[in-house]
Design a protein around this motif. Structure first.
Motif: not given
Length: 286
Positions: A60-69, A212-215
């Protein structure tokens, strides 16, 4: 173009599962941001893309809501484990998944698979492994400045970087104010997740989280493990404790070598079929 995504939450921390075996659209940072947008997309704290089954272990790949992994997500790992059961990929009660090349053990603790235990690797407090700028050292009860205010912090990696700040009183407002500065502070070359920690007693802590990447988020499995690990390392708690977050309670246990076991609930929200207009907007993005 047909799309289907499943939405789950772990203690209020919600993720979309994007199964590449059921969808043909390539996920890109721009498409992740739109899908996670709570006004223009479906809305989520991140996306779990998988499973890939070529290597015999579901990946599985995990993405933050800002598009970063992200290299790690405690709630994401449990959610993905629940999805694998719901989608019929897994029939066993104990199995292994791979996140960013790291194998993690998953165990269903009830028949429905809603209560899940996951191995989360080992605690690592060394600056070059977290990473934290400066000479190699363990970051334990060290002073750092965020917004011209000094804070005593302990930094730790549980597969991703965390900065734990021990305070007597914590709140969402404080987490947002300190976290927005801490996340991108020059101490942290890869940014950092921040937790405000309040120790209740030897077996209970409370935390507020800024990822980070989500707030600000209601819950985070890796953040719960990091804050609990910092409290245990500083001698403030026992090795088995409950982590109280705004979204719910996580159980965390440490072995003598620093290995982490995390237990928590996962719930399915539902299946989402994006409209033709949203699908076309996604396809138009790079």
């Amino acid at each position: 173009m047909n799309l289907v995504l499943e939405k789950y939450h772990g203690l209020g921390n919600d993720y979309l599962v994007y199964d590449p075996n059921k969808n043909e659209l390539l996920l890109t940072p721009e498409r992740v941001r739109l899908l996670c947008d709570r006004n223009y997309g479906i809305g989520a704290d991140g996306i779990l893309e998988g499973p890939w089954l070529e290597k015999g272990i579901p990946e599985v790949k995990v993405y933050n809501p800002d598009g970063s992994q992200s290299a790690q997500s405690g709630n994401g790992v449990r959610i993905f484990g629940k999805y694998l059961k719901d989608a019929g990929y897994i029939q066993k009660n104990h199995f292994t998944i791979s996140v960013a090349g790291v194998n993690q053990e998953i165990k269903y603790l009830n028949e429905e698979g809603t209560r899940i235990q996951a191995s989360m690797g080992k605690l690592n407090f060394w600056s070059d492994q977290i990473p934290v700028a400066g000479p190699r050292r363990e970051i334990l009860n060290e002073t750092m400045m965020f917004g011209s205010i000094p804070y005593r912090v302990t930094c730790v990696s549980v597969g991703n970087p965390h900065c734990v700040i021990w305070l007597n009183d914590i709140s969402k407002e404080l987490a947002c104010r300190i976290g927005s500065v801490c996340e991108t502070a020059p101490y942290f070359p890869e940014r950092v997740n921040m937790e405000l920690l309040k120790v209740v007693d030897r077996n209970n802590i409370e935390i507020e989280i800024y990822e980070r990447g989500a707030g600000y988020t209601l819950a985070s499995g890796s953040s719960g493990c990091a804050a609990a690990g910092a409290a245990w390392k500083m001698g403030l708690t026992d090795p088995k404790l409950l982590v109280h977050m705004p979204g719910g309670v996580l159980e965390v246990e440490f072995e003598e070598d620093g290995s982490i076991l995390m237990t928590g609930e996962v719930r399915c929200v539902g299946r989402f079929l994006p409209s033709h207009q949203l699908a076309e907007a996604l396809r138009a993005l790079p």
